[in-house]
Scaffold this motif. Structure first.
Motif, PDB file in Angstrom:
ATOM      1  N   GLU A  85       0.714  -0.988   0.089  1.00 23.78           N
ATOM      2  CA  GLU A  85       0.024   0.104   0.015  1.00 23.78           C
ATOM      3  C   GLU A  85       0.785   1.249   0.136  1.00 23.78           C
ATOM      4  N   ASN A  86       1.842   1.451   1.034  1.00 26.39           N
ATOM      5  CA  ASN A  86       2.791   2.459   0.962  1.00 26.39           C
ATOM      6  C   ASN A  86       3.556   2.435  -0.448  1.00 26.39           C
ATOM      7  N   LEU A  87       4.123   1.521  -0.974  1.00 27.53           N
ATOM      8  CA  LEU A  87       4.779   1.584  -2.200  1.00 27.53           C
ATOM      9  C   LEU A  87       3.819   2.168  -3.386  1.00 27.53           C
ATOM     10  N   CYS A  88       2.496   1.680  -3.362  1.00 20.29           N
ATOM     11  CA  CYS A  88       1.602   2.249  -4.214  1.00 20.29           C
ATOM     12  C   CYS A  88       1.441   3.771  -4.177  1.00 20.29           C
ATOM     13  N   ALA A  89       1.257   4.025  -2.710  1.00 18.93           N
ATOM     14  CA  ALA A  89       1.143   5.607  -2.594  1.00 18.93           C
ATOM     15  C   ALA A  89       2.596   6.333  -3.026  1.00 18.93           C
ATOM     16  N   HIS A  90       3.429   5.721  -2.723  1.00 20.79           N
ATOM     17  CA  HIS A  90       4.777   6.550  -3.035  1.00 20.79           C
ATOM     18  C   HIS A  90       4.991   6.595  -4.532  1.00 20.79           C
ATOM     19  N   ALA A  97       3.303  14.022  -9.426  1.00 24.51           N
ATOM     20  CA  ALA A  97       4.168  15.409  -9.535  1.00 24.51           C
ATOM     21  C   ALA A  97       4.823  15.530 -10.832  1.00 24.51           C
ATOM     22  N   ARG A  98       4.805  14.403 -11.698  1.00 23.60           N
ATOM     23  CA  ARG A  98       5.536  14.558 -13.089  1.00 23.60           C
ATOM     24  C   ARG A  98       4.088  14.885 -14.072  1.00 23.60           C
ATOM     25  N   LEU A  99       3.135  14.501 -13.542  1.00 23.86           N
ATOM     26  CA  LEU A  99       1.953  14.491 -14.790  1.00 23.86           C
ATOM     27  C   LEU A  99       0.994  15.281 -13.820  1.00 23.86           C
ATOM     28  N   PRO A 100       1.209  16.491 -13.595  1.00 24.48           N
ATOM     29  CA  PRO A 100       0.092  17.415 -13.091  1.00 24.48           C
ATOM     30  C   PRO A 100      -1.152  17.454 -13.623  1.00 24.48           C
ATOM     31  N   GLY A 101      -2.325  17.455 -13.039  1.00 24.11           N
ATOM     32  CA  GLY A 101      -3.847  17.391 -13.814  1.00 24.11           C
ATOM     33  C   GLY A 101      -4.094  16.248 -14.496  1.00 24.11           C
ATOM     34  N   LYS A 102      -3.320  15.258 -14.651  1.00 23.33           N
ATOM     35  CA  LYS A 102      -3.669  13.898 -15.366  1.00 23.33           C
ATOM     36  C   LYS A 102      -4.385  13.137 -14.019  1.00 23.33           C
ATOM     37  N   THR A 103      -5.512  12.321 -14.338  1.00 26.77           N
ATOM     38  CA  THR A 103      -5.917  11.223 -13.235  1.00 26.77           C
ATOM     39  C   THR A 103      -5.406  10.075 -13.633  1.00 26.77           C
ATOM     40  N   LEU A 104      -4.772   9.608 -12.466  1.00 21.98           N
ATOM     41  CA  LEU A 104      -3.708   8.461 -12.550  1.00 21.98           C
ATOM     42  C   LEU A 104      -4.398   7.494 -11.457  1.00 21.98           C
ATOM     43  N   HIS A 105      -4.222   6.015 -12.027  1.00 23.36           N
ATOM     44  CA  HIS A 105      -4.530   5.062 -11.031  1.00 23.36           C
ATOM     45  C   HIS A 105      -3.334   4.090 -11.235  1.00 23.36           C
ATOM     46  N   ILE A 106      -2.904   3.991  -9.968  1.00 21.27           N
ATOM     47  CA  ILE A 106      -1.676   2.585  -9.978  1.00 21.27           C
ATOM     48  C   ILE A 106      -1.981   1.739  -9.035  1.00 21.27           C
ATOM     49  N   ARG A 107      -1.900   0.527  -9.803  1.00 24.59           N
ATOM     50  CA  ARG A 107      -1.713  -0.699  -8.910  1.00 24.59           C
ATOM     51  C   ARG A 107      -0.568  -1.517  -8.952  1.00 24.59           C
ATOM     52  N   VAL A 108      -0.176  -1.778  -7.765  1.00 26.21           N
ATOM     53  CA  VAL A 108       1.051  -2.417  -7.526  1.00 26.21           C
ATOM     54  C   VAL A 108       0.988  -3.969  -6.901  1.00 26.21           C
ATOM     55  N   TRP A 109       1.359  -4.626  -7.770  1.00 26.17           N
ATOM     56  CA  TRP A 109       1.122  -6.495  -7.506  1.00 26.17           C
ATOM     57  C   TRP A 109       2.319  -6.575  -6.886  1.00 26.17           C
ATOM     58  N   GLU A 110       2.216  -7.338  -5.535  1.00 22.53           N
ATOM     59  CA  GLU A 110       3.393  -7.766  -4.872  1.00 22.53           C
ATOM     60  C   GLU A 110       3.619  -9.396  -5.083  1.00 22.53           C
ATOM     61  N   GLY A 111       4.098  -9.728  -6.219  1.00 18.11           N
ATOM     62  CA  GLY A 111       4.072 -11.300  -6.628  1.00 18.11           C
ATOM     63  C   GLY A 111       2.802 -11.427  -7.162  1.00 18.11           C
ATOM     64  N   ASP A 112       2.468 -12.677  -7.129  1.00 18.27           N
ATOM     65  CA  ASP A 112       1.198 -13.101  -7.993  1.00 18.27           C
ATOM     66  C   ASP A 112      -0.030 -12.945  -6.724  1.00 18.27           C
ATOM     67  N   GLY A 113      -1.128 -12.397  -7.122  1.00 24.44           N
ATOM     68  CA  GLY A 113      -2.307 -12.793  -6.291  1.00 24.44           C
ATOM     69  C   GLY A 113      -2.528 -11.665  -5.424  1.00 24.44           C
ATOM     70  N   LYS A 114      -1.431 -10.828  -5.086  1.00 21.30           N
ATOM     71  CA  LYS A 114      -1.667  -9.586  -3.971  1.00 21.30           C
ATOM     72  C   LYS A 114      -1.347  -8.113  -4.643  1.00 21.30           C
ATOM     73  N   TRP A 115      -2.397  -7.412  -4.755  1.00 19.00           N
ATOM     74  CA  TRP A 115      -2.199  -6.028  -5.060  1.00 19.00           C
ATOM     75  C   TRP A 115      -2.854  -4.870  -4.086  1.00 19.00           C
ATOM     76  N   ALA A 116      -2.179  -3.680  -4.514  1.00 17.99           N
ATOM     77  CA  ALA A 116      -2.677  -2.339  -3.688  1.00 17.99           C
ATOM     78  C   ALA A 116      -2.979  -1.307  -4.973  1.00 17.99           C
ATOM     79  N   GLU A 117      -4.069  -0.927  -4.866  1.00 17.64           N
ATOM     80  CA  GLU A 117      -4.414   0.383  -5.923  1.00 17.64           C
ATOM     81  C   GLU A 117      -4.665   1.719  -5.225  1.00 17.64           C
ATOM     82  N   MET A 118      -4.435   2.503  -5.968  1.00 16.73           N
ATOM     83  CA  MET A 118      -4.886   4.188  -5.473  1.00 16.73           C
ATOM     84  C   MET A 118      -5.088   4.812  -6.525  1.00 16.73           C
TER      85      MET A 118
END
Ligand SMILES: [Zn+2]
Length: 118
Positions: A85-90, A97-118
């Motif tokens: 989760e913290n890695l995803c937020a980072h 910060a690099r793409l101001p004004g854009k709507t971004l979704h990040i999903r980080v998979w930690e290995g297979d079958g586990k992910w966090a999304e922001m």
């Protein structure tokens, strides 16, 4: 060019991978040093301009730079508690910060079958 420009919103996405080490202080299982192959999915959402939401090569370049700071690194030297989760937020914060004004979704998979999304 771009017959539907400005009339619709769309999403474009890319996926990149990195290998990093971490430990979660105080965690019964994850408290010892170990590593993961992380999969990071980035989605950019917005109106179509000149037939594109955003140029894929630009998106890829930004994510490559941000993930380059994390790849083959000890994540505990970068984040106090490097959970998925913290890695995803980072990564989200760095990309926003690099793409101001854009709507971004990040999903980080930690290995297979586990992910966090922001
Ligand atoms: Zn872990």
């Amino acid at each position: 060019m771009g017959g539907i420009d400005g009339t619709v919103e769309m999403k474009v996405g890319i996926i990149q991978y990195m290998d990093s080490g971490h430990l979660l202080p105080g965690h019964p299982k994850c408290g010892v040093p170990h590593g993961h192959t992380y999969k990071v999915e980035l989605t950019v959402e917005g109106p179509l301009q000149n037939g594109m939401v955003m140029d894929f090569s630009d998106v890829k370049g930004h994510l490559k730079t941000v993930m380059g700071e994390l790849d083959h690194r000890d994540l505990n030297t970068i984040l106090e508690f490097p959970s998925c989760e913290n890695l995803c937020a980072h990564i989200h914060g760095r990309m926003q910060a690099r793409l101001p004004g854009k709507t971004l979704h990040i999903r980080v998979w930690e290995g297979d079958g586990k992910w966090a999304e922001m």
